[in-house]
Design a protein around this motif. Structure first.
Motif, PDB file in Angstrom:
ATOM      1  N   SER A 108      18.958  45.963   5.101  1.00 23.40           N
ATOM      2  CA  SER A 108      19.006  46.953   4.029  1.00 23.40           C
ATOM      3  C   SER A 108      18.530  46.308   2.741  1.00 23.40           C
ATOM      4  O   SER A 108      18.566  45.090   2.594  1.00 23.40           O
ATOM      5  CB  SER A 108      20.435  47.472   3.833  1.00 23.40           C
TER       6      SER A 108
ATOM      7  N   ARG B  80      24.435  55.110   7.891  1.00 22.55           N
ATOM      8  CA  ARG B  80      25.225  54.935   6.686  1.00 22.55           C
ATOM      9  C   ARG B  80      26.352  53.955   6.980  1.00 22.55           C
ATOM     10  O   ARG B  80      27.118  54.143   7.915  1.00 22.55           O
ATOM     11  CB  ARG B  80      25.801  56.281   6.284  1.00 22.55           C
TER      12      ARG B  80
ATOM     13  N   SER C  78      12.826  54.890   5.170  1.00 17.65           N
ATOM     14  CA  SER C  78      13.867  54.787   4.142  1.00 17.65           C
ATOM     15  C   SER C  78      13.500  55.657   2.936  1.00 17.65           C
ATOM     16  O   SER C  78      14.342  56.408   2.421  1.00 17.65           O
ATOM     17  CB  SER C  78      14.039  53.323   3.721  1.00 17.65           C
TER      18      SER C  78
ATOM     19  N   SER D  36      21.213  47.772   9.273  1.00 15.98           N
ATOM     20  CA  SER D  36      20.113  48.728   9.324  1.00 15.98           C
ATOM     21  C   SER D  36      20.262  49.747   8.207  1.00 15.98           C
ATOM     22  O   SER D  36      21.354  50.181   7.868  1.00 15.98           O
ATOM     23  CB  SER D  36      20.093  49.452  10.667  1.00 15.98           C
ATOM     24  N   ASP D  37      19.145  50.107   7.651  1.00 16.80           N
ATOM     25  CA  ASP D  37      19.089  51.038   6.532  1.00 16.80           C
ATOM     26  C   ASP D  37      19.410  52.467   6.982  1.00 16.80           C
ATOM     27  O   ASP D  37      19.776  53.318   6.183  1.00 16.80           O
ATOM     28  CB  ASP D  37      17.653  50.986   5.979  1.00 16.80           C
TER      29      ASP D  37
END
Lengths: 160, 160, 160, 160
Positions: free
Chosen positions: A85, A153, A20, A149-150
Motif C-alpha cells: 500500500s 480495506r 488503486s 494489498s491496496d
C-alpha cells in the motif's frame, strides 16, 4: 516525461496503480483522469468547471493540491510491488501563479526512492489558451506499506 | 476556540468571509460547511461520503488538505478588511493518522498576523464514533491583497 | 513542558539522548545546550553572539532551524530505544518574527508517535529583555532506525 | 547554472548580494563561501570539519539547511534592488541521503519572481570522492522589503 511514459490506454503497465486510482472516489468526483504513467512518474489532468473553483472562479488550491498529492503518491506507487500500500506522509505546496485556465495538469516524479520512503515532487500547470503555466510546485514524503494489498480495506488502521 | 466563536447562523459577523466562502464552488462540491468563525479562527466541517474517498474508503488527503487550506485562509481573512482579497501562498500538511470516520473537522487559526502575511496553522480531526482524532496538521502562509475586493473577479491576475 | 521535564543536570534520564547530543559537533560549535528533556519533549538553548548572525545582526535563520531540528529529533529520540538511531526526514519552518534578542530557545514535542515515523513540532522563542517572543515554528517528520546504535558510525549508509 | 553565473571573484556583479553575505556572521562561522551568482541563482559551498557534524560525523542537517536557506535568499536578492532587504518567510527541506562527504554545495534558484514574494528552490549536494550526490532539496518563500537598505540595521523590526 517522454519516452518512458505509458498512456492511460495501455492498461497492461502498472496495473496496481491504475486499479488503486480507479478506487479513489475523490478523483472521480473532481473529474480527474490518470493520463500517463512511467517508472517513478505519473500525470493527472482535470478540466475546469464551476464545481472546482475558489472565490474568483479559478481552480481551488484544494484541487491543485489533490491532484499533486495523487500524482506524487502514484509516481511512488509505480516503484512498489502490487502487494503493498502507498501512504502520503506529508507534503508542502507553493502556489506560484493563479490557476486560471481550462485545464490543470499535475506531473509527479520520484526524486529519491528508499525502501520505506520515497521523496517526490510535483509541478502543476494550468493551460490558458495554448500556454502551460506553472501554477504550483510541491515536495512530498510517501511511505510504502509492504505486504498490505491496496485492494482490501485493512481491518486495522495501518500503523506507521 | 470557544467564547469568541460565532456560529455559522450568526450572519452579521464576518460578512465578507461568509460571502467569499459561499462563492467557493469546491466547498459546495465537497459538501463542506463553514461552522464557526472568530477573530483569527475558522472551522470547516464535511461529512463522509463515497465521493470524498481515497482507495481504502477513508477521506482522501485532498479533502483534508482542501478544508485545512480554506480554514486557514478564512481564519486569516477575518483579520483583513472587507475590501481586500486573501491568497494562500503555500502550506505544509502532515497526515498523522488515517482519516477514517464519519465527519472531518478543520480548525484554522492565525499564529502571527503581519500586515502583508498571516502565518496560520490548522488541525484536522476525524470523528469516529464519539471520539475526535487528530488526523492532520498544517502550517501555512497567507497573503493579504489590499484594495482588491474579493467579490469582483479581477481582470488581471493578482501580482504577488 | 512542566512536570515531566528533567533538567539537563539529571544525567540518569534519557542517557542515549544526551550522549547523542554531545556527539553533535555543530551544537557545540553554535554553543547550543540541551536544557530540558521529557518523554516526547526536548528544549535547546543558545546565547547570542556575532558568530550566529544574519546580515542585520539578529540570529541567523540557520541557527533557529538547527536548534529546532535537533529539538524535534531528540524529542522523538526520547521515545525510541537506546539501540536505535534517529533520522530527520524533512521539516518545514516558518519565521514569524525577527530573532532579535540575547537568547534563543527551541522547544520540540512529538505530536504523533508511530512505530517508524514520529511527527513533531517545535516553537522557537527569542528572549528580548524579559519577554519570550515566538520567532519560528516548525513541523517535522522523524524516522526511527531500529537496531542501529547511534554511537558507532554505520559502515554503510542507512537506507531509508 | 552555467553561462550566466559569475564566479565569486567577479566583485562587480551583484555587489549588494556579496556585501550582505559578508555580513552574515554564521556563514563565516561555518566556513561557508559564496562561490557563484547569477540572475536568480546562487551557489554556496562549505568544507567538512568536526565542528559541522551530527552524531554520526556527517554534515549536520542544520548546516545543510543553513546554506540552502542562504542560497535561496541570495538567489532571490539578485533580483531585488540594492536599496531593499531580503527576508526568508519559510522553507521546507527534505533530506534525501546522508550528507557524508568532504564538501557540501547548495544551489539556489528562483522559480517565480513576484513583486513582493520570490518562490525559490535549492538542491544540496555532498561531494564524496568525485561524485556529487543529492542529499537535500528545499522549497522556500522569500520576501522583498523595498526601501530598507540591507546595510544599516533597522531601528524598528521589519513588519511583514
Amino acid at each position: 516525461m517522454k519516452s518512458k511514459l505509458h498512456s492511460a490506454k495501455n492498461a497492461a503497465a502498472f496495473h496496481h496503480v491504475r486499479e488503486s486510482f480507479a478506487r479513489q472516489g475523490l478523483m472521480k468526483h473532481l473529474g480527474a483522469e490518470l493520463t500517463a504513467l512511467g517508472s517513478g512518474e505519473c500525470e493527472i489532468r482535470v478540466r475546469h468547471r464551476a464545481e472546482l473553483t475558489q472565490q474568483h472562479g479559478y481552480f481551488h488550491g484544494g484541487v491543485t493540491a489533490s491532484i499533486a498529492d495523487s500524482a506524487t503518491g502514484y509516481a511512488a506507487y509505480t516503484m512498489m510491488p502490487a502487494d503493498s500500500s502507498v501512504l502520503a506522509v506529508e507534503y508542502k505546496i507553493n502556489f506560484v501563479a493563479p490557476a486560471e485556465g481550462s485545464l490543470l495538469i499535475a506531473r509527479g516524479r520520484v526524486l529519491r526512492s528508499g525502501r520505506t520512503l520515497k521523496i517526490c515532487a510535483a509541478d502543476v500547470f494550468v493551460v490558458n489558451g495554448k500556454q502551460e503555466i506553472l501554477c504550483a510546485t510541491s515536495l512530498s514524503t510517501i511511505m510504502a506499506l509492504p505486504g498490505q494489498s491496496d485492494i482490501s480495506r485493512p481491518r486495522h488502521r495501518p500503523v506507521k
